[in-house]
Design a protein around this motif. Structure first.
Motif, short mmCIF file in Angstrom:
data_model
loop_
_atom_site.label_atom_id
_atom_site.label_comp_id
_atom_site.label_asym_id
_atom_site.label_seq_id
_atom_site.Cartn_x
_atom_site.Cartn_y
_atom_site.Cartn_z
N VAL A 38 -10.03 -23.36 30.10
CA VAL A 38 -9.56 -22.35 29.15
C VAL A 38 -10.45 -21.11 29.20
CG1 VAL A 38 -9.41 -21.82 26.69
CG2 VAL A 38 -8.36 -23.90 27.57
N ILE A 39 -11.75 -21.32 29.23
CA ILE A 39 -12.67 -20.18 29.32
C ILE A 39 -12.45 -19.43 30.62
CG2 ILE A 39 -15.11 -19.52 29.47
CD1 ILE A 39 -15.75 -21.89 27.64
N ALA A 40 -12.23 -20.16 31.72
CA ALA A 40 -11.97 -19.52 33.01
C ALA A 40 -10.70 -18.67 32.95
CB ALA A 40 -11.86 -20.56 34.11
N VAL A 41 -9.65 -19.18 32.29
CA VAL A 41 -8.41 -18.42 32.15
C VAL A 41 -8.66 -17.12 31.42
CG1 VAL A 41 -6.16 -18.39 30.99
CG2 VAL A 41 -6.85 -20.39 32.31
N HIS A 42 -9.40 -17.19 30.32
CA HIS A 42 -9.55 -16.02 29.46
C HIS A 42 -10.61 -15.05 29.97
CE1 HIS A 42 -7.68 -18.70 26.16
NE2 HIS A 42 -6.75 -18.06 26.87
N ILE A 43 -11.42 -15.47 30.91
CA ILE A 43 -12.29 -14.53 31.62
C ILE A 43 -11.52 -13.87 32.75
CG2 ILE A 43 -14.31 -14.32 33.12
CD1 ILE A 43 -15.17 -14.66 30.28
N SER A 44 -10.86 -14.68 33.56
CA SER A 44 -10.21 -14.15 34.77
C SER A 44 -8.97 -13.33 34.47
CB SER A 44 -9.85 -15.31 35.71
OG SER A 44 -8.96 -16.21 35.08
N MET A 45 -8.39 -13.46 33.26
CA MET A 45 -7.18 -12.70 32.95
C MET A 45 -7.42 -11.19 32.96
SD MET A 45 -6.65 -13.26 28.86
CE MET A 45 -7.73 -12.49 27.64
N LEU A 86 -7.56 -10.27 43.26
CA LEU A 86 -6.69 -11.36 43.68
C LEU A 86 -7.35 -12.72 43.47
CD1 LEU A 86 -5.20 -9.87 46.96
CD2 LEU A 86 -4.03 -10.18 44.77
N LEU A 87 -8.66 -12.79 43.69
CA LEU A 87 -9.38 -14.04 43.46
C LEU A 87 -9.31 -14.43 41.99
CD1 LEU A 87 -11.20 -16.36 44.38
CD2 LEU A 87 -13.17 -14.84 44.07
N ASN A 88 -9.51 -13.47 41.10
CA ASN A 88 -9.45 -13.78 39.67
C ASN A 88 -8.02 -14.07 39.23
OD1 ASN A 88 -12.14 -13.50 38.13
ND2 ASN A 88 -12.20 -11.81 39.58
N LEU A 89 -7.05 -13.44 39.86
CA LEU A 89 -5.66 -13.79 39.60
C LEU A 89 -5.41 -15.24 39.98
CD1 LEU A 89 -2.62 -13.36 39.12
CD2 LEU A 89 -2.49 -12.33 41.39
N PHE A 90 -5.91 -15.66 41.12
CA PHE A 90 -5.73 -17.04 41.58
C PHE A 90 -6.39 -18.02 40.61
CE2 PHE A 90 -6.83 -20.77 44.15
CZ PHE A 90 -5.60 -21.06 44.70
N ILE A 91 -7.60 -17.70 40.15
CA ILE A 91 -8.29 -18.56 39.18
C ILE A 91 -7.50 -18.60 37.87
CG2 ILE A 91 -10.36 -18.80 37.76
CD1 ILE A 91 -11.92 -17.57 40.12
N TYR A 92 -7.00 -17.45 37.46
CA TYR A 92 -6.23 -17.36 36.22
C TYR A 92 -5.03 -18.30 36.24
CZ TYR A 92 -2.98 -15.27 32.84
OH TYR A 92 -2.08 -15.07 31.82
N ILE A 93 -4.33 -18.33 37.37
CA ILE A 93 -3.13 -19.16 37.48
C ILE A 93 -3.50 -20.64 37.61
CG2 ILE A 93 -1.10 -19.67 38.88
CD1 ILE A 93 -1.02 -17.11 37.16
N VAL A 149 -6.54 -35.03 45.87
CA VAL A 149 -7.15 -33.70 45.91
C VAL A 149 -6.35 -32.77 46.81
CG1 VAL A 149 -9.19 -32.41 46.67
CG2 VAL A 149 -9.47 -34.50 45.32
N VAL A 150 -5.91 -33.28 47.95
CA VAL A 150 -5.08 -32.48 48.86
C VAL A 150 -3.79 -32.06 48.16
CG1 VAL A 150 -3.67 -32.56 50.95
CG2 VAL A 150 -6.04 -33.40 50.99
N ALA A 151 -3.16 -32.98 47.44
CA ALA A 151 -1.91 -32.66 46.74
C ALA A 151 -2.13 -31.59 45.68
CB ALA A 151 -1.33 -33.92 46.10
N SER A 152 -3.20 -31.73 44.89
CA SER A 152 -3.46 -30.72 43.87
C SER A 152 -3.86 -29.39 44.49
CB SER A 152 -4.56 -31.21 42.91
OG SER A 152 -5.77 -31.47 43.60
N GLY A 153 -4.60 -29.42 45.61
CA GLY A 153 -4.95 -28.18 46.30
C GLY A 153 -3.72 -27.47 46.86
N ALA A 154 -2.79 -28.25 47.43
CA ALA A 154 -1.55 -27.66 47.94
C ALA A 154 -0.74 -27.05 46.79
CB ALA A 154 -0.73 -28.72 48.66
N GLY A 155 -0.71 -27.75 45.65
CA GLY A 155 -0.02 -27.20 44.48
C GLY A 155 -0.65 -25.91 44.00
N ALA A 156 -1.99 -25.85 44.02
CA ALA A 156 -2.69 -24.62 43.62
C ALA A 156 -2.32 -23.47 44.54
CB ALA A 156 -4.20 -24.85 43.62
N LEU A 157 -2.27 -23.73 45.84
CA LEU A 157 -1.92 -22.68 46.79
C LEU A 157 -0.48 -22.20 46.57
CD1 LEU A 157 -3.57 -24.04 50.07
CD2 LEU A 157 -4.34 -22.10 48.67
N LEU A 158 0.42 -23.15 46.26
CA LEU A 158 1.81 -22.78 46.04
C LEU A 158 1.98 -21.89 44.81
CD1 LEU A 158 3.73 -26.09 46.82
CD2 LEU A 158 3.97 -23.92 48.02
#
Length: 416
Positions: A58-65, A78-85, A266-275
């Motif tokens: 939650v803190i990461a979302v509200h910093i990176s937004m 773009l990096l902070n956008l990726f963290i935000y999502i 971990v691979v599945a969650s990483g692939a989901g993050a990239l998507l």
């Protein structure tokens, strides 16, 4: 530890105990007779780790937004956008835990009026207090003291959770609390028919359609419609019922998680993050603007997000099991952070705003400087945690989770 009871679930003991359910297959009492009301009391400290992970997210979302404050599309933005999502798994995790713990506390026969009284006592005081606080001290933009709001503005803030950017969660969880007695009865009907998994799949499908519709309607009829639909309980109902289901199947769930390959999850969650990250990053790159994409574009994001959140929940459960097994300072930190997550959730926006002002004053750096983001993330986590810990022994700090009665982080039955 096994407790023998007569007709109903015993009172909930100290925070952290879980009743996985009634043993109804050949349980034998100490006297040697079969007993259908055996309650297995299992110590599940893993939930505290999950709350700790989600509170940090939650803190990461509200910093990176604040990536939108970069003047042009660049790598730090773009990096902070990726963290935000990708850090948005926090709310599904909190709601998942809420369903789990409510099913723990309110299974079988219970008083519905007493349930509503307890929910009102635990959720309304902090929501009302912090709505008033954030109306008087807005935290979006420069921190300041505002004039007294009009009654209409107060009513709107309470109905929509708009006094601060994190209070919308209370609107969602209050609806789920109100509907819990009905939701759990419907779940029990499907469960008795052996169709609980069918119910979950149907809810997942309906939730995806609801959230896609919210984006589409927001794009064509105005963003206000999106804000309303995104705060309605169907937007997160699947995760809530998933928590109820996991509680009812605690033993099976823990065994299933242990049987999975951590690397593949971990691979599945990483692939989901990239998507889901790519769905947001691509329109920004194509339009060369952080505000160039319409809400309709993100209908695709709503289809893909469960494919990311579900593996992430499993990864976090695996991490919690590992931390509980190995122990040490890191385990103690995450567990303690989770224990105080309710207070951290409530106060961290004002901490972010205050620290951002101090940081800019002393260094001259703002949200357009990449170093601001990791510094303020670490500082916000430390100061928020420290403030809640210091407030814990003080009287009248229940709304911060400072007493044993109210120290229930987001997702506990006594908090959000």
């Amino acid at each position: 530890m096994v407790r023998w009871c007569s007709t109903r679930l015993p009172p909930l003991p100290a925070a952290g105990f879980i009743y996985p359910g009634f043993a109804n297959e050949g349980s034998i009492s100490p006297s040697g007779r079969h007993h259908r009301c055996v309650v297995l009391v299992v110590w599940i400290r893993e939930l505290e780790y999950l709350r700790g992970f989600a509170a940090l997210a939650v803190i990461a979302v509200h910093i990176s937004m604040n990536f939108t404050q970069f003047p042009a599309v660049n790598l730090p933005g773009l990096l902070n956008l990726f963290i935000y999502i990708t850090a948005h798994f926090a709310v599904p995790v909190f709601i998942f835990i809420s369903g789990w713990v409510l099913a723990l506390r309110y299974s079988g026969a219970y008083s519905v009026p007493a349930y509503y009284r307890r929910r009102a006592r635990t959720i309304l005081p902090p929501y009302l207090f912090f709505t008033a606080l954030y109306l008087l001290i807005p935290v979006e933009g420069a921190i300041r003291v505002a004039s007294l709001p009009e009654p209409g503005a107060v009513a709107s803030a309470l109905l929509m959770g708009t006094a601060a950017y994190h209070l919308w969660f209370f609107v969602v969880i209050i609806q789920l609390y109100l509907l819990y007695p009905l939701i759990v009865r419907i779940y029990e009907i499907f469960d008795r028919a052996g169709a609980a998994l069918f119910l979950l799949l149907a809810l997942l499908f309906c939730q995806v359609l609801w959230n896609m519709g919210a984006h589409a309607l927001g794009a064509f009829a105005g963003a206000d419609w999106y804000a309303i639909l995104a705060r309605a309980f169907p937007s997160h109902l699947f995760y809530f019922v998933l928590g109820i289901h996991v509680f009812r199947q605690t033993g099976w769930f823990r065994s299933a998680v242990r049987s999975l390959s951590p690397a593949w999850v971990v691979v599945a969650s990483g692939a989901g993050a990239l998507l889901i990250g790519g769905v947001w990053v691509a329109p920004m790159l194509l339009s060369s603007s952080f505000s160039g994409a319409t809400l309709a574009v993100f209908c695709i994001y709503r289809i893909l997000e469960p494919l990311y959140y579900i593996p992430v929940i499993i990864v976090l459960v695996m991490a919690a099991l590992r931390l509980e097994k190995t122990g040490g300072l890191l385990a103690d930190f995450f567990r303690s952070f989770g224990e105080h997550s309710f207070g951290i959730y409530l106060i961290h926006p004002i901490i972010i705003a205050a620290l951002a002002a101090v940081w800019a004053s002393f260094t001259g750096q703002s949200w357009t400087d990449w170093v601001t983001y990791p510094v303020l993330f670490l500082a916000t986590a430390a100061v928020s945690y420290g403030a809640v810990r210091l407030a814990a022994p003080l009287p009248y700090t229940g709304c911060l989770g400072g007493s044993s009665r109210f120290r229930r982080g987001p997702g506990r039955s006594g908090g959000t």
